[in-house]
Design a protein around this motif. Structure first.
Motif, PDB file in Angstrom:
ATOM      1  N   PHE A   1      40.148  42.143  35.127  1.00 53.26           N
ATOM      2  CA  PHE A   1      39.740  42.939  33.976  1.00 53.26           C
ATOM      3  C   PHE A   1      38.282  43.458  34.333  1.00 53.26           C
ATOM      4  N   SER A   2      37.438  42.310  35.129  1.00 49.71           N
ATOM      5  CA  SER A   2      36.132  42.594  35.338  1.00 49.71           C
ATOM      6  C   SER A   2      35.990  43.791  36.356  1.00 49.71           C
ATOM      7  N   GLY A   3      37.108  43.796  37.343  1.00 49.47           N
ATOM      8  CA  GLY A   3      37.302  45.039  38.209  1.00 49.47           C
ATOM      9  C   GLY A   3      37.378  46.331  37.601  1.00 49.47           C
ATOM     10  N   LEU A   4      38.322  46.250  36.582  1.00 50.69           N
ATOM     11  CA  LEU A   4      38.704  47.429  35.969  1.00 50.69           C
ATOM     12  C   LEU A   4      37.576  47.931  35.058  1.00 50.69           C
ATOM     13  N   GLY A   5      36.902  46.919  34.330  1.00 52.46           N
ATOM     14  CA  GLY A   5      35.676  47.399  33.626  1.00 52.46           C
ATOM     15  C   GLY A   5      34.574  48.083  34.465  1.00 52.46           C
ATOM     16  N   LEU A   6      34.153  47.474  35.538  1.00 51.34           N
ATOM     17  CA  LEU A   6      33.340  47.968  36.561  1.00 51.34           C
ATOM     18  C   LEU A   6      33.645  49.336  37.197  1.00 51.34           C
ATOM     19  N   LEU A   7      35.249  49.338  37.424  1.00 51.39           N
ATOM     20  CA  LEU A   7      35.555  50.865  37.838  1.00 51.39           C
ATOM     21  C   LEU A   7      35.379  52.050  36.823  1.00 51.39           C
TER      22      LEU A   7
ATOM     23  N   LEU B   1      55.744  46.936  30.789  1.00 58.32           N
ATOM     24  CA  LEU B   1      54.686  46.221  30.125  1.00 58.32           C
ATOM     25  C   LEU B   1      54.420  44.963  30.648  1.00 58.32           C
ATOM     26  N   GLU B   2      55.317  44.542  31.364  1.00 62.01           N
ATOM     27  CA  GLU B   2      55.005  43.126  31.917  1.00 62.01           C
ATOM     28  C   GLU B   2      54.331  42.991  33.033  1.00 62.01           C
ATOM     29  N   LEU B   3      54.040  44.308  33.660  1.00 64.41           N
ATOM     30  CA  LEU B   3      53.289  44.504  34.735  1.00 64.41           C
ATOM     31  C   LEU B   3      51.679  44.741  34.408  1.00 64.41           C
ATOM     32  N   LEU B   4      51.473  45.035  33.239  1.00 62.27           N
ATOM     33  CA  LEU B   4      50.008  45.050  32.687  1.00 62.27           C
ATOM     34  C   LEU B   4      49.271  43.609  33.026  1.00 62.27           C
ATOM     35  N   PRO B   5      48.137  43.790  33.220  1.00 65.62           N
ATOM     36  CA  PRO B   5      47.158  42.391  33.471  1.00 65.62           C
ATOM     37  C   PRO B   5      47.374  41.797  32.310  1.00 65.62           C
ATOM     38  N   ILE B   6      47.088  42.238  30.933  1.00 63.91           N
ATOM     39  CA  ILE B   6      46.955  41.537  29.686  1.00 63.91           C
ATOM     40  C   ILE B   6      48.250  40.701  29.595  1.00 63.91           C
ATOM     41  N   SER B   7      49.460  41.469  29.884  1.00 68.41           N
ATOM     42  CA  SER B   7      50.896  40.901  29.739  1.00 68.41           C
ATOM     43  C   SER B   7      51.234  39.715  30.607  1.00 68.41           C
ATOM     44  N   ALA B   8      50.654  40.020  31.872  1.00 61.73           N
ATOM     45  CA  ALA B   8      50.692  38.886  32.928  1.00 61.73           C
ATOM     46  C   ALA B   8      49.875  37.559  32.433  1.00 61.73           C
TER      47      ALA B   8
ATOM     48  N   VAL C   1      50.829  39.229  39.633  1.00 56.61           N
ATOM     49  CA  VAL C   1      50.168  40.247  39.131  1.00 56.61           C
ATOM     50  C   VAL C   1      48.858  40.309  38.995  1.00 56.61           C
ATOM     51  N   LEU C   2      48.241  39.387  38.292  1.00 53.39           N
ATOM     52  CA  LEU C   2      46.826  39.155  38.219  1.00 53.39           C
ATOM     53  C   LEU C   2      46.120  39.586  39.435  1.00 53.39           C
ATOM     54  N   ALA C   3      46.862  38.842  40.549  1.00 52.35           N
ATOM     55  CA  ALA C   3      46.002  38.845  41.823  1.00 52.35           C
ATOM     56  C   ALA C   3      45.910  40.246  42.391  1.00 52.35           C
ATOM     57  N   ALA C   4      47.040  41.076  41.998  1.00 53.24           N
ATOM     58  CA  ALA C   4      47.202  42.577  42.545  1.00 53.24           C
ATOM     59  C   ALA C   4      46.219  43.267  41.793  1.00 53.24           C
ATOM     60  N   TRP C   5      46.283  43.138  40.459  1.00 51.56           N
ATOM     61  CA  TRP C   5      45.266  43.874  39.740  1.00 51.56           C
ATOM     62  C   TRP C   5      43.613  43.461  39.963  1.00 51.56           C
ATOM     63  N   ALA C   6      43.579  42.348  40.240  1.00 53.27           N
ATOM     64  CA  ALA C   6      42.346  41.803  40.862  1.00 53.27           C
ATOM     65  C   ALA C   6      41.711  42.588  42.200  1.00 53.27           C
ATOM     66  N   VAL C   7      42.766  42.593  43.183  1.00 52.72           N
ATOM     67  CA  VAL C   7      42.224  43.033  44.611  1.00 52.72           C
ATOM     68  C   VAL C   7      42.052  44.571  44.231  1.00 52.72           C
ATOM     69  N   LEU C   8      43.148  45.073  43.862  1.00 49.35           N
ATOM     70  CA  LEU C   8      42.794  46.703  43.580  1.00 49.35           C
ATOM     71  C   LEU C   8      41.766  47.031  42.889  1.00 49.35           C
ATOM     72  N   SER C   9      41.450  46.617  41.647  1.00 48.20           N
ATOM     73  CA  SER C   9      40.585  46.887  40.819  1.00 48.20           C
ATOM     74  C   SER C   9      39.119  46.642  41.412  1.00 48.20           C
TER      75      SER C   9
ATOM     76  N   ALA D   1      34.021  48.384  44.032  1.00 49.92           N
ATOM     77  CA  ALA D   1      33.071  48.254  44.886  1.00 49.92           C
ATOM     78  C   ALA D   1      32.925  49.533  45.748  1.00 49.92           C
ATOM     79  N   ARG D   2      33.961  50.497  46.133  1.00 46.24           N
ATOM     80  CA  ARG D   2      33.854  51.558  46.877  1.00 46.24           C
ATOM     81  C   ARG D   2      33.597  52.756  45.989  1.00 46.24           C
ATOM     82  N   THR D   3      33.630  52.668  44.862  1.00 49.03           N
ATOM     83  CA  THR D   3      33.489  53.955  44.127  1.00 49.03           C
ATOM     84  C   THR D   3      31.986  53.827  43.111  1.00 49.03           C
ATOM     85  N   PHE D   4      31.623  52.551  42.659  1.00 47.76           N
ATOM     86  CA  PHE D   4      30.526  52.551  41.642  1.00 47.76           C
ATOM     87  C   PHE D   4      29.185  53.095  42.110  1.00 47.76           C
ATOM     88  N   ARG D   5      28.859  53.661  41.195  1.00 50.39           N
ATOM     89  CA  ARG D   5      27.564  54.491  41.585  1.00 50.39           C
ATOM     90  C   ARG D   5      26.512  54.013  40.725  1.00 50.39           C
TER      91      ARG D   5
END
Length: 238
Positions: A142-148, A190-197, A219-227, A232-236
């Motif tokens: 969720f931190s990655g998604l928020g910062l993204l 829905l089961e693939l959403l981070p909140i559901s996991a 599922v959570l690890a995948a969301w964490a790595v991706l987000s 980190a690459r797009t933050f301005r």
């Protein structure tokens, strides 16, 4: 530098009344209200056993995603991040400091919410280590998604988008409404959403006493790595 920035972030979050409402008061009200008022048909005999893990997951999402996205978005708009960008603190260091601050605030949330739930008769099962691992991975995702979101959108768009996502995930992530209430076709998505996991994993551990739920952790690890990678690459800074 990261530790100093993290301490400043914690002080800012604890002084912000709106963030405290979102991250602590609303989850506690939901926990107490839905536990005492039989307005939902829940799949467990004891309502608190179903609701407590979901509210813990909601608290993580409130702090790591919604609150952090909105606060960071307006910091970028008002030039706070631009000034930080002129310091030796790197972009990765800033994200690390914000994540550390979120974890510190979440520790307070867990103590308060668990205390209220125990007072309502909750008796958690399972391994505390497994629950902590789920919470940490959920925080990272969720931190990655928020910062993204905060690092790529305008502050007003971040404010609207973060609140909209919060409401959608609250309704569709199994927090207070069981996923079994949704059609089977939608349930698989829905089961693939981070909140559901996170919610499902915490219920498996704390309610059913299961070992570390591999599916939820994956599922959570995948969301964490991706987000976090995308953030980190797009933050301005501005």
């Amino acid at each position: 530098m990261v530790a100093a920035q993290a301490a400043a972030e914690v002080r800012g979050m604890l002084r912000n009344g709106e963030q405290l409402l979102l991250t602590l008061i609303i989850p506690v009200l939901l926990l107490v209200g839905f536990s005492l008022a039989p307005v939902l048909d829940l799949p467990t005999a004891r309502r608190i056993d179903f609701l407590a893990p979901g509210v813990l997951a909601l608290a993580v999402m409130s702090t790591a995603f919604t609150g952090q996205a909105i606060a960071t978005g307006f910091e970028r708009r008002y030039g706070v991040l631009k000034r930080l960008g002129a310091t030796p603190l790197s972009r990765g260091g800033l994200m690390l400091a914000k994540t550390a601050a979120v974890i510190a605030v979440e520790a307070i949330q867990v103590v308060v919410i668990a205390g209220v739930a125990l007072g309502l008769g909750w008796r958690p099962q399972g391994s505390p280590f497994a629950a902590a691992l789920l919470l940490l991975l959920g925080t990272a995702a969720f931190s990655g998604l928020g910062l993204l979101m905060a690092g790529t959108l305008r502050a007003e768009a971040t404010l609207a988008g973060a609140n909209l996502v919060y409401l959608v995930l609250l309704g569709c992530g199994g927090v207070v409404f069981p996923l079994t209430a949704f059609p089977s076709g939608a349930r698989g998505v829905l089961e693939l959403l981070p909140i559901s996991a996170l919610t499902g994993g915490l219920r498996a551990v704390l309610t059913s006493g299961a070992a570390s739920p591999a599916g939820a952790l994956a599922v959570l690890a995948a969301w964490a790595v991706l987000s976090l990678g995308l953030a980190a690459r797009t933050f301005r800074w501005e």
